[in-house]
Design a protein around this motif. Structure first.
Motif, PDB file in Angstrom:
ATOM      1  N   LEU A 119       1.013  -1.063   0.435  1.00  7.24           N
ATOM      2  CA  LEU A 119       0.446  -0.468  -0.289  1.00  7.24           C
ATOM      3  C   LEU A 119       1.023   1.684  -0.551  1.00  7.24           C
ATOM      4  O   LEU A 119       0.249   2.511  -0.704  1.00  7.24           O
ATOM      5  N   LEU A 135      -5.812   9.583  -3.116  1.00  2.00           N
ATOM      6  CA  LEU A 135      -5.059   9.871  -4.028  1.00  2.00           C
ATOM      7  C   LEU A 135      -5.524   9.820  -5.018  1.00  2.00           C
ATOM      8  O   LEU A 135      -5.461  10.832  -6.310  1.00  2.00           O
ATOM      9  N   VAL A 148      -5.307   7.161   2.365  1.00  6.33           N
ATOM     10  CA  VAL A 148      -4.533   7.766   1.454  1.00  6.33           C
ATOM     11  C   VAL A 148      -5.042   7.052  -0.374  1.00  6.33           C
ATOM     12  O   VAL A 148      -4.962   8.304  -0.999  1.00  6.33           O
ATOM     13  N   SER A 149      -4.911   6.170  -0.253  1.00  7.72           N
ATOM     14  CA  SER A 149      -5.335   5.136  -1.812  1.00  7.72           C
ATOM     15  C   SER A 149      -5.885   5.996  -2.314  1.00  7.72           C
ATOM     16  O   SER A 149      -6.408   6.062  -3.514  1.00  7.72           O
ATOM     17  N   GLU A 150      -6.892   5.715  -1.665  1.00  4.14           N
ATOM     18  CA  GLU A 150      -8.374   6.298  -2.208  1.00  4.14           C
ATOM     19  C   GLU A 150      -8.513   7.385  -2.671  1.00  4.14           C
ATOM     20  O   GLU A 150      -8.905   7.924  -4.165  1.00  4.14           O
ATOM     21  N   LEU A 189       0.293   6.041  -7.339  1.00  6.67           N
ATOM     22  CA  LEU A 189      -0.392   7.304  -7.457  1.00  6.67           C
ATOM     23  C   LEU A 189      -0.223   8.466  -6.982  1.00  6.67           C
ATOM     24  O   LEU A 189      -0.565   9.383  -8.174  1.00  6.67           O
ATOM     25  N   ALA A 206      -4.705   2.646   3.047  1.00  3.67           N
ATOM     26  CA  ALA A 206      -5.561   1.634   2.440  1.00  3.67           C
ATOM     27  C   ALA A 206      -6.841   3.574   1.812  1.00  3.67           C
ATOM     28  O   ALA A 206      -7.072   3.894   0.886  1.00  3.67           O
TER      29      ALA A 206
END
Lengths: 233, 233
Positions: free
Chosen positions: A141, B148, B144-146, A148, B142
């Motif tokens: 992650l 970004l 952060v990924s969303e 990203l 998780a």
DNA sequence: CTGCCGATGTGACCTAAATCACGTCACGCA
DNA sequence: TGCGTGACGTGATTTAGGTCACATCGGCAG
């Protein structure tokens, strides 16, 4: 979706996480595991639910995604044969941080929450294994976040191709449609198509229907400070 | 950077992770911990190193960032008083997945790798605590990924303001310059300045030198399907 | 008071990439 | 043999947001 066919320990042996366990252990674990089947596109669990089970991929591929309220979808990773996912809410995490969706026809082995809880208290070895899995996931992650945040879409496509290529034959093959690649990367089909067309012109890949053949994987290597201003894409 | 002043267990008590431990435990842990000080901007550890220690923030703030080869920097989170970070390579993770950098003048308590290894084998409780920390981190990454992948920069700025606001007085205050906010979000100063100017015109925040006062935090709430096409920003 | 410097404000411009709107192509199947 | 359908190709247009180039402003040392 539920298949009552019992799980043979020979099958269980094929999952890397169980390679090192003694026979008796795998036998008892196999006894409490459940076999499940999913069709392409079917949701396995949703972000926000509280499923504390551990899931192992026996056949097919599972897509881990996050969908934000505005409708955009961001793929996090693709789990293939032998991979393990789920179980996040097991340790005080309130809810699943992401959604799992079947990409192909999928067969999973599920270690239900109750059994997992039992094993957890009895078996310190299992806890260590979980920490290992969590570590890998953190690493992954963290990488996703970097990718990203600072890579271009083109670089992300290249990276995705390298990551999910099957290396059975001498030429690596990615068995994904442009559409599905786009979903994994968090972009749209057109952009993927355009970039792949470019790559094909450069002789790096060959596009076939539903799959991509990597002719020169080295040309896809991650972006680097040395190649500052890229001419292609 | 190293401060030989011993760590009092009264100080250790202020770290949430040690709240529930019996006195004798904190005493013995305090004995093996090391106090360290860092100046603003100083690097605590780098992505790729193998530091397996656990770090606790006693004073100041620490920025966790990823820098990719092309020079762009993506902030992952900000750790303030009481937060814990590091220790990733402890469980078979090859190297640190990110870099830690002091944002202010920072005092840390460090639990060195050797001591941590010892405690790990002796104390099952500690392993459970680690799993908990890892869970939180997974959840956060998780998210952060969303963020970004699918939020706009404006939404990310709003989110960041809410996340890092100090709520001491009746009006929440964010003690960050536009520059540092930009680094955390993974954008540039101008964009932050522009968006904050907008927010100020709307009466949502007030900009002062080096800090931002949230006059109406509710107006910053995360993006939602209901407010489809945003006029502002 | 003056000069310096870090933190801000703001306009002009440019590029990546999303969106829209088609057309084409392969393949199964009635 | 024609037709539907899913996958792919490609142009035109739009837009968020990064880049550059400045002006300004507030605090503070001398």
């Amino acid at each position: 979706m539920i298949n009552t066919l019992p799980i043979k320990h020979s099958e269980l042996r094929e999952i890397p996480a169980f390679h090192d366990l003694p026979d008796e252990q795998t036998q008892s674990i196999a006894a409490v595991m459940v076999r499940r089947q999913y069709a392409p596109g079917q949701i396995i669990f949703m972000e926000g639910e509280q499923a504390g089970s551990l899931w192992f991929v026996f056949q097919g591929r599972v897509k881990i995604i996050k969908q934000s309220l505005n409708g955009r979808i961001q793929g996090l990773c693709l789990m293939n044969r032998g991979k393990c996912f789920g179980s996040c809410p097991l340790f005080d995490m309130k809810k699943n941080p992401a959604t799992a969706q079947a990409l192909d026809d999928v067969t999973l082995f599920v270690l239900p929450e109750e059994s997992l809880q039992q094993l957890k208290t009895r078996d310190a070895q299992l806890v260590k294994a979980l920490l290992h899995i969590y570590s890998q996931r953190l690493e992954h992650l963290a990488r996703v976040s970097e990718v990203l945040g600072s890579w271009t879409v083109s670089d992300r496509i290249n990276d995705c191709l390298l990551t999910y290529a099957k290396r059975d034959s001498d030429e690596p093959i990615v068995e994904l449609t442009h559409e599905k690649l786009a979903a994994l990367i968090g972009t749209v089909r057109e952009v993927v198509t355009r970039h792949l067309s470019l790559l094909e012109k450069e002789g790096v890949v060959r596009n076939e229907n539903g799959r991509i053949i990597l002719l020169n994987p080295n040309a896809l290597l991650p972006p680097c400070a040395c190649e500052d201003h890229k001419t292609s894409a």
